[in-house]
Design an enzyme around this catalytic site. Structure first.
Site, short mmCIF file in Angstrom:
data_model
loop_
_atom_site.label_atom_id
_atom_site.label_comp_id
_atom_site.label_asym_id
_atom_site.label_seq_id
_atom_site.Cartn_x
_atom_site.Cartn_y
_atom_site.Cartn_z
N HIS A 1 -0.32 -7.11 -5.76
CA HIS A 1 0.74 -7.95 -5.16
C HIS A 1 0.62 -9.43 -5.56
CE1 HIS A 1 2.19 -4.94 -1.85
NE2 HIS A 1 2.33 -4.49 -3.09
N GLU B 1 10.65 0.13 -1.99
CA GLU B 1 9.41 0.66 -1.40
C GLU B 1 8.60 -0.46 -0.77
OE1 GLU B 1 5.06 1.78 -1.42
OE2 GLU B 1 6.08 0.08 -2.31
N1 DTR Z 1 2.61 1.55 -1.73
C1 DTR Z 1 1.62 0.64 -2.20
C2 DTR Z 1 0.64 0.49 -1.16
C3 DTR Z 1 -0.71 1.01 -1.40
C4 DTR Z 1 -1.74 0.52 -0.75
N2 DTR Z 1 -2.85 1.15 -1.13
C5 DTR Z 1 -2.58 2.05 -2.04
C6 DTR Z 1 -3.43 2.90 -2.72
C7 DTR Z 1 -2.90 3.76 -3.63
C8 DTR Z 1 -1.52 3.75 -3.86
C9 DTR Z 1 -0.68 2.89 -3.17
C10 DTR Z 1 -1.22 2.01 -2.26
C11 DTR Z 1 2.36 -0.60 -2.61
O1 DTR Z 1 3.37 -0.44 -3.23
O2 DTR Z 1 1.95 -1.73 -2.36
ZN ZN Z 2 3.08 -2.76 -3.61
ZN ZN Z 3 3.33 0.43 -4.93
#
Ligand code: DTR
Ligand code: ZN
Ligand code: ZN
Length: 471
Positions: free
Chosen positions: A285, A169
Site C-alpha cells: 500500500h 476491493e
Molecule cells: N486484500 C489485500 C489485503 C491483504 C492483507 N493481507 C493479505 C495477505 C495475502 C493476500 C491479501 C492480503 C489488499 O488488497 O490489500
Molecule cells: Zn491492498
Molecule cells: Zn490486494
C-alpha cells in the site's frame, strides 16, 4: 445400545476443533489422469505488468477504482481478452461500491458444462498511494495470461472456466460482493469453486494457500507441493480479499498469496529464503509498489499453479482415465477432519463406538433427542469412468424397536438424495453400502452424509472407509 449425551459431544467437538489435530496433509488428488497443463510464460505476465505500470504513470501514479487509471486497466485487460476470442462483460457496480468506481470485468471461456463453473478472480484496482504492482497487478496479470493461454491452447473442456477482475476491493471487497450478491441463487449454485489471487509476487514473500486443507485447494497445493515449496495456510489474508465475498455464500474458495505487511518468521526464512523479521511485501500500500517490487520467481510459480488448477478442474483428460485413488479425501477419517466440512466434531475416535478399520470414524447422531448432523466434501468423479460407485461402511445401532423409521441416515449428491436408511436397518455390525455416482462422471459434486433423529430413543449412524470405485 450406546447412548451419547449431547453435552459430551460438544466437549468432544471442542477438543477436536483445535490444537490436538495432527498437521493434515490435504488429500492429494491424482494428477496423472488429467492432461498436463501448459507452462504460462512469466515474461508475458510481466509484459502485462509493464502495461499496468504505464497506465498508472499516465494517470497520476495510481489505478484506484474511481480513477482513469482503473478504467484504463479495464480497457487493457478487456482488449487482450476480446482479441483472444472471449466474450467479455463489464459489470457496473451499482450498489455497495465507492461512488464513481469503475466496473467489474467478467470473461467466460465458452466451452464445457455451463452448470459446472470454476471461477478465478483478482482485484484490478489499487490504492491511491502508488501503481499497485504487487497489490494487485500481480494477480491481475497472472490471471490475464492464464486466460490467454487457455484460449490459445483451446483444449477439450469438461467444466466451465470464468475469469473475473474486480473493482473496488481496496475499499472493502465491494466489486466481488456486488457480483455474488447480484447472481440469482440458480446461477450462484453453478459456481463450484472460486480461486483468488491477491499479491502473488511479494519480494520477501511466502507460499500461502487459502483453506489449504480443503478439497478446493487440492490442485493448488499439489502444484506447489510438486515444486517442494511447503506452502502454508494464508492466515494473514483470511477474510481480507475477494474470496471472502464467495465464502459468505457457501461457495468453496481457495487461492494463492505471497503475503502483505505481516513479517516473515525465522522458520519461514529458513525454508523459503528471504529476510526474517521483515514484511512479506515491504511496499504494501505504498508508492514503492512499482515494477521493482515484483518477485518474478513467485509470480511464475503462481501463474503455473493457476494453469494446473484450470486443467485439473475443467479440462478433459486425454487418457480418458478413471483413476479414483484419493478422489475421496480422508475417507477413513484417520487424518484429522479435512477435507470434510459440516459437523466435523462427529469425526474422531470417540468412546462407545469403534472404527471399521484404523481408529477413527464419523459418528452421526446417537443423542436420543431431536438432532441432525451432517458431514460432506466435494468429490470429483473422473470423466473417464463409465461406472462410478461411492462405497462406505455403516454401522447402525439403535434403541428403537420395530420396523418404523424414526431416525434416518441419508446420502446426498449436490442435494439430491441417493440413499436413505433408518433405525429399521440396524443390524449390529458394519455393513458396506454404496450409491451410484456414474451420472456425475466428469463433474465435481458435493457428497453429504446426514444422520437425523427424532425426540427419543437414540440411533447412531457410524460411518467409516468412504471411497470411490470406478471402471
Ligand atoms: N486484500 C489485500 C489485503 C491483504 C492483507 N493481507 C493479505 C495477505 C495475502 C493476500 C491479501 C492480503 C489488499 O488488497 O490489500
Ligand atoms: Zn491492498
Ligand atoms: Zn490486494
Amino acid at each position: 445400545m450406546i447412548r451419547r449425551l449431547a453435552v459430551a459431544s460438544v466437549s468432544l467437538a471442542v477438543v477436536l476443533g483445535c490444537g490436538t489435530l495432527p498437521a493434515v496433509a490435504a488429500d492429494s488428488r491424482p494428477t496423472a489422469a488429467a492432461s498436463a497443463a501448459p507452462d504460462v510464460d512469466v515474461t508475458k505476465v510481466k509484459a502485462h505488468l509493464n502495461e499496468l505500470s504505464a497506465i498508472a504513470s499516465r494517470n497520476g501514479g495510481n489505478r484506484r477504482s474511481t480513477g482513469q487509471g482503473y478504467r484504463d486497466s479495464v480497457a487493457y485487460v478487456k482488449g487482450k481478452l476480446q482479441a483472444a476470442g472471449y466474450t467479455v462483460t463489464e459489470q457496473p457496480c451499482t450498489s455497495g461500491c465507492t461512488s464513481g468506481a469503475g466496473p467489474n470485468l467478467i470473461a467466460e471461456w465458452p466451452q464445457g458444462d455451463a452448470n459446472q463453473v470454476t471461477m478465478f478472480g483478482a482485484h484490478l484496482d489499487g490504492v491511491s498511494a502508488g501503481p499497485g504492482m504487487n497489490d494487485n497487478g500481480s494477480g491481475s496479470a497472472a490471471l490475464l495470461e492464464n486466460a490467454l493461454t487457455l484460449a490459445q491452447q483451446n483444449p477439450a473442456m469438461t467444466g466451465r472456466v470464468r475469469f473475473a477482475w474486480w473493482t473496488d476491493e481496496e475499499q472493502g471487497l465491494n466489486g466481488s460482493d456486488f457480483y455474488v450478491r447480484s447472481l440469482s441463487s440458480t446461477e450462484r449454485a453453478k459456481i463450484k469453486a472460486y480461486y483468488n489471487f491477491d499479491m502473488v509476487a511479494s519480494v520477501n514473500g511466502g507460499y500461502f494457500i487459502n483453506h489449504i486443507t480443503s478439497a478446493a485447494a487440492a490442485p493448488m497445493k499439489a502444484y506447489w507441493d510438486s515444486l517442494g515449496l511447503q506452502p502454508e495456510e494464508n492466515t494473514e489474508g483470511a477474510g481480507r480479499s475477494d474470496d471472502y465475498s464467495f465464502e459468505q455464500y457457501g461457495i468453496p474458495t481457495s487461492g494463492y498469496a505471497m503475503g502483505a505487511s505481516a513479517r516473515k518468521t525465522s522458520a519461514q526464512a529458513a525454508k523459503w529464503g528471504g529476510t526474517a523479521g521483515s514484511a512479506y511485501d515491504p511496499c504494501y500500500h505504498r508508492s514503492c509498489d512499482t515494477l521493482t517490487n515484483i518477485n518474478t520467481t513467485g509470480l511464475d510459480r503462481a501463474s503455473d499453479g493457476i494453469a494446473h488448477t484450470v486443467w485439473q478442474r475443467a479440462v478433459r483428460s486425454e487418457t480418458g482415465g478413471c483413476d479414483t485413488a484419493g478422489v475421496v479425501g480422508n475417507g477413513g477419517f484417520e487424518s484429522g477432519t479435512a477435507p470434510w466440512t459440516g459437523d466435523t466434531g462427529a469425526i474422531g475416535a470417540h468412546s462407545g463406538q469403534s472404527a471399521h478399520t484404523g481408529t477413527r470414524y464419523a459418528w452421526l447422531a446417537g443423542y436420543g433427542s431431536t438432532r441432525t448432523e451432517s458431514i460432506g466434501q466435494q468429490v470429483t468423479v473422473p470423466a473417464g469412468c463409465s461406472r462410478a460407485t461411492l462405497t462406505y461402511w455403516l454401522r447402525i445401532d439403535t434403541d428403537e424397536t420395530g420396523s418404523t423409521a424414526y431416525d434416518r441416515f441419508t446420502v446426498k449428491a449436490d442435494g439430491s438424495t441417493l440413499a436413505t436408511l433408518s433405525n429399521a436397518d440396524a443390524s449390529g455390525g458394519y455393513v458396506q453400502r454404496s450409491v451410484d455416482l456414474t451420472a456425475y462422471a466428469g463433474r465435481t459434486v458435493t457428497v453429504t452424509f446426514t444422520g437425523s433423529e427424532d425426540a427419543s430413543l437414540q440411533t447412531s449412524f457410524v460411518l467409516d472407509d468412504v471411497s470411490l470405485q470406478g471402471s
